[in-house]
Design a protein around this motif. Structure first.
Motif, PDB file in Angstrom:
ATOM      1  N   THR A  60       2.733   6.052   5.320  1.00 45.42           N
ATOM      2  CA  THR A  60       3.143   7.259   4.019  1.00 45.42           C
ATOM      3  C   THR A  60       4.213   8.263   5.203  1.00 45.42           C
ATOM      4  OG1 THR A  60       0.975   6.148   3.458  1.00 45.42           O
ATOM      5  CG2 THR A  60       2.882   8.456   2.571  1.00 45.42           C
ATOM      6  N   LYS A  61       2.973   8.726   5.857  1.00 41.57           N
ATOM      7  CA  LYS A  61       4.173   9.801   6.326  1.00 41.57           C
ATOM      8  C   LYS A  61       5.127   8.816   7.074  1.00 41.57           C
ATOM      9  CE  LYS A  61       0.742  13.273   7.331  1.00 41.57           C
ATOM     10  NZ  LYS A  61       0.150  13.779   8.124  1.00 41.57           N
ATOM     11  N   ALA A  62       5.477   7.920   8.530  1.00 40.50           N
ATOM     12  CA  ALA A  62       6.723   7.344   9.049  1.00 40.50           C
ATOM     13  C   ALA A  62       7.395   6.256   7.685  1.00 40.50           C
ATOM     14  CB  ALA A  62       6.056   6.267   9.309  1.00 40.50           C
ATOM     15  N   GLU A  63       7.400   6.193   6.798  1.00 46.82           N
ATOM     16  CA  GLU A  63       7.460   5.919   5.573  1.00 46.82           C
ATOM     17  C   GLU A  63       8.883   7.090   5.089  1.00 46.82           C
ATOM     18  OE1 GLU A  63       5.508   1.237   4.661  1.00 46.82           O
ATOM     19  OE2 GLU A  63       5.845   3.255   3.271  1.00 46.82           O
ATOM     20  N   ASN A  64       8.162   8.154   4.814  1.00 47.76           N
ATOM     21  CA  ASN A  64       8.624   9.305   3.950  1.00 47.76           C
ATOM     22  C   ASN A  64       9.801  10.278   5.152  1.00 47.76           C
ATOM     23  OD1 ASN A  64       7.759   8.869   1.566  1.00 47.76           O
ATOM     24  ND2 ASN A  64       5.645  10.320   2.024  1.00 47.76           N
ATOM     25  N   GLY A  65       9.749   9.627   6.931  1.00 48.92           N
ATOM     26  CA  GLY A  65      10.751  10.427   7.643  1.00 48.92           C
ATOM     27  C   GLY A  65      10.001  11.934   8.091  1.00 48.92           C
ATOM     28  N   ASP A  66       8.310  11.364   8.073  1.00 45.26           N
ATOM     29  CA  ASP A  66       7.633  13.334   8.085  1.00 45.26           C
ATOM     30  C   ASP A  66       7.042  13.054   9.745  1.00 45.26           C
ATOM     31  OD1 ASP A  66       7.995  13.851   5.558  1.00 45.26           O
ATOM     32  OD2 ASP A  66       5.839  13.067   4.823  1.00 45.26           O
ATOM     33  N   ILE A  67       7.476  11.496   9.817  1.00 44.34           N
ATOM     34  CA  ILE A  67       6.982  11.138  11.464  1.00 44.34           C
ATOM     35  C   ILE A  67       8.232  10.010  12.280  1.00 44.34           C
ATOM     36  CG2 ILE A  67       4.650  12.519  11.959  1.00 44.34           C
ATOM     37  CD1 ILE A  67       3.827   9.550  11.298  1.00 44.34           C
ATOM     38  N   PRO A  68       8.808  10.481  13.678  1.00 41.94           N
ATOM     39  CA  PRO A  68       9.128   9.702  13.723  1.00 41.94           C
ATOM     40  C   PRO A  68       9.074   8.750  14.522  1.00 41.94           C
ATOM     41  CG  PRO A  68       9.233  11.302  15.822  1.00 41.94           C
ATOM     42  CD  PRO A  68       8.369  12.297  14.327  1.00 41.94           C
ATOM     43  N   MET A  69       8.944   7.099  14.026  1.00 44.16           N
ATOM     44  CA  MET A  69       8.888   5.932  14.104  1.00 44.16           C
ATOM     45  C   MET A  69       9.574   4.518  14.234  1.00 44.16           C
ATOM     46  SD  MET A  69       5.206   4.381  12.896  1.00 44.16           S
ATOM     47  CE  MET A  69       3.900   6.014  12.990  1.00 44.16           C
ATOM     48  N   THR A  70       9.577   4.232  15.154  1.00 44.48           N
ATOM     49  CA  THR A  70      10.470   2.261  15.322  1.00 44.48           C
ATOM     50  C   THR A  70       9.531   1.593  14.083  1.00 44.48           C
ATOM     51  OG1 THR A  70       9.330   2.041  16.901  1.00 44.48           O
ATOM     52  CG2 THR A  70      11.395   2.815  17.465  1.00 44.48           C
ATOM     53  N   ASP A  71      10.847   0.899  13.772  1.00 42.03           N
ATOM     54  CA  ASP A  71      10.542   0.018  12.556  1.00 42.03           C
ATOM     55  C   ASP A  71       8.610  -0.725  13.493  1.00 42.03           C
ATOM     56  OD1 ASP A  71      11.915   0.649  10.990  1.00 42.03           O
ATOM     57  OD2 ASP A  71      14.207  -1.059  11.413  1.00 42.03           O
ATOM     58  N   ILE A  72       8.664  -0.998  15.095  1.00 45.20           N
ATOM     59  CA  ILE A  72       7.897  -1.996  15.452  1.00 45.20           C
ATOM     60  C   ILE A  72       7.272  -0.608  15.282  1.00 45.20           C
ATOM     61  CG2 ILE A  72       7.222  -3.116  17.560  1.00 45.20           C
ATOM     62  CD1 ILE A  72      10.191  -3.912  17.775  1.00 45.20           C
ATOM     63  N   GLU A  73       6.702  -0.087  15.974  1.00 49.65           N
ATOM     64  CA  GLU A  73       5.747   0.743  15.291  1.00 49.65           C
ATOM     65  C   GLU A  73       4.824   0.983  14.251  1.00 49.65           C
ATOM     66  OE1 GLU A  73       6.615   4.459  18.994  1.00 49.65           O
ATOM     67  OE2 GLU A  73       7.440   4.161  16.983  1.00 49.65           O
ATOM     68  N   LEU A  74       5.973   0.370  13.245  1.00 47.20           N
ATOM     69  CA  LEU A  74       5.218   1.070  11.666  1.00 47.20           C
ATOM     70  C   LEU A  74       4.741  -0.534  11.447  1.00 47.20           C
ATOM     71  CD1 LEU A  74       4.970   2.210   9.325  1.00 47.20           C
ATOM     72  CD2 LEU A  74       7.463   1.503   8.520  1.00 47.20           C
ATOM     73  N   GLU A  75       5.261  -1.311  11.487  1.00 41.11           N
ATOM     74  CA  GLU A  75       4.481  -2.607  11.764  1.00 41.11           C
ATOM     75  C   GLU A  75       3.489  -3.540  12.163  1.00 41.11           C
ATOM     76  OE1 GLU A  75       6.397  -7.236  12.342  1.00 41.11           O
ATOM     77  OE2 GLU A  75       7.740  -5.877  12.054  1.00 41.11           O
ATOM     78  N   THR A  76       3.572  -2.589  13.523  1.00 39.30           N
ATOM     79  CA  THR A  76       2.210  -2.613  14.113  1.00 39.30           C
ATOM     80  C   THR A  76       0.878  -2.216  13.762  1.00 39.30           C
ATOM     81  OG1 THR A  76       3.324  -3.171  16.432  1.00 39.30           O
ATOM     82  CG2 THR A  76       1.001  -2.495  16.370  1.00 39.30           C
ATOM     83  N   LEU A  77       1.719  -0.450  12.927  1.00 37.86           N
ATOM     84  CA  LEU A  77       0.546   0.187  12.360  1.00 37.86           C
ATOM     85  C   LEU A  77      -0.278  -0.716  10.626  1.00 37.86           C
ATOM     86  CD1 LEU A  77       1.476   3.756  12.672  1.00 37.86           C
ATOM     87  CD2 LEU A  77      -0.352   3.167  13.643  1.00 37.86           C
ATOM     88  N   LYS A  78       1.126  -0.737  10.025  1.00 33.77           N
ATOM     89  CA  LYS A  78       0.291  -2.451   8.921  1.00 33.77           C
ATOM     90  C   LYS A  78      -0.138  -2.612   9.362  1.00 33.77           C
ATOM     91  CE  LYS A  78       4.609  -0.639   6.144  1.00 33.77           C
ATOM     92  NZ  LYS A  78       5.553  -1.316   5.947  1.00 33.77           N
TER      93      LYS A  78
END
Length: 74
Positions: A34-52
């Protein structure tokens, strides 16, 4: 996560340390996503996909444990 199984989740969290850990880790990942999607913490698309994906695996494991618990109570 899995709000329709609140009673089972509450009971399993009390009785099963592994389930409690899975549930807690899922909630931590959900917060990060949620924080990454809101831009509160920086994260690459690959990192976000991995977390999901990790979050989904935990949810699947928790769901299986809930279904097994329900069957044992029937």
């Amino acid at each position: 996560m899995l709000h329709e199984y609140r009673d089972e989740i509450h009971e399993l969290k009390q009785q099963n340390a592994h389930f409690a850990k899975i549930f807690e880790k899922h909630n931590e990942l959900d917060d990060k996503v949620t924080k990454a999607e809101n831009g509160d913490i920086p994260m690459t698309d690959i990192e976000l996909e991995t977390l999901k994906k990790e979050k989904l695996l935990l949810k699947d494991e928790a769901y299986k444990m809930i279904m097994d618990y329900r069957k044992s109570k029937a």
